[in-house]
Design an enzyme around this catalytic site. Structure first.
Site, short mmCIF file in Angstrom:
data_model
loop_
_atom_site.label_atom_id
_atom_site.label_comp_id
_atom_site.label_asym_id
_atom_site.label_seq_id
_atom_site.Cartn_x
_atom_site.Cartn_y
_atom_site.Cartn_z
N GLY A 149 0.83 -1.20 0.00
CA GLY A 149 0.00 0.00 0.00
C GLY A 149 0.87 1.24 0.00
N GLU A 164 -3.35 2.99 5.26
CA GLU A 164 -3.19 4.03 4.22
C GLU A 164 -4.10 5.22 4.47
OE1 GLU A 164 -0.59 3.73 2.61
OE2 GLU A 164 -0.31 1.61 2.96
N CYS A 175 5.82 -0.13 7.10
CA CYS A 175 5.46 1.02 6.28
C CYS A 175 6.68 1.40 5.44
CB CYS A 175 5.05 2.18 7.19
SG CYS A 175 4.65 3.68 6.31
N LEU A 176 6.45 1.69 4.17
CA LEU A 176 7.58 2.07 3.31
C LEU A 176 8.24 3.36 3.78
CD1 LEU A 176 6.12 1.18 -0.22
CD2 LEU A 176 7.72 -0.15 1.17
N GLN A 226 3.14 10.03 1.08
CA GLN A 226 4.43 9.32 1.15
C GLN A 226 5.33 9.64 -0.04
OE1 GLN A 226 2.43 5.32 2.07
NE2 GLN A 226 4.39 5.18 3.12
N HIS A 251 -2.60 7.61 6.88
CA HIS A 251 -1.56 8.48 6.32
C HIS A 251 -2.15 9.83 5.86
CE1 HIS A 251 2.29 6.42 6.03
NE2 HIS A 251 1.72 5.31 5.60
NI NI Z 1 2.59 3.42 5.52
#
Ligand code: NI
Length: 162
Positions: A46, A131, A88-89, A51, A134
């Site tokens: 996701g 997501e 999380c990326l 981001q 975020h």
């Molecule tokens: Ni994330």
């Protein structure tokens, strides 16, 4: 299409509230394409627009069924509970235990701005809630039960338990 730079924890853009998308534009379509490319390249499930540095209410999720893009997503129903490790990326190399609903219903728009309703359970439900958070400037690390671990450390722990 192009890869975008993934912002990481500490970048103040990740704590900002995103704005609703009023109309789809070629620029936003390109953003969505780039988000998918960036997410697959980073092997994530996701990604949310902030981001990659864009404060718009756009998320994508792909847990292996179908690629999903949701514009202005709203969680309208939740049920049950699941507790598990999340990552999380924007928090590379880390993981932590988070409790999420096991079922969610999300309303939003697809990339053509047509209304859609998505129901999901388990990993997909977890990814959707993560997501959507975020978009209001929240990271899962705020919700971690216990402590944030390095991914390798968490894997060793899981092996010991098995
Ligand atoms: Ni994330």
């Amino acid at each position: 299409m192009a890869l975008r730079t993934i912002r990481t924890i500490g970048d103040e853009i990740l704590s900002k509230k995103c704005k609703e998308v009023k109309e789809m534009t070629p620029r936003l379509k390109e953003l969505v394409d780039d988000m998918f490319e960036t997410m697959y390249d980073a092997e994530g499930v996701g990604l949310a627009a902030p981001q990659v540095g864009v404060l718009k209410r756009i998320i994508i999720v792909d847990t292996g069924e179908d690629p999903l893009c949701l514009i202005n997503p709203m969680i309208v129903e939740t049920d049950g509970e699941q507790t598990g490790n999340e990552g999380c990326l924007s928090v590379p190399g880390k993981t932590g235990k988070v409790t999420r609903p096991n079922y969610v219903k999300v309303l939003g728009l697809d990339r053509n701005m047509a209304p859609i309703e998505v129901e999901a359970t388990e990993l997909k439900a977890r990814a959707l809630v993560h997501e959507v958070e975020h978009l209001d400037g929240h990271l899962y690390v705020e919700r971690v039960e216990g402590r944030l671990m390095d991914v390798e450390e968490a894997e060793e722990e899981a092996e010991e338990e098995a």
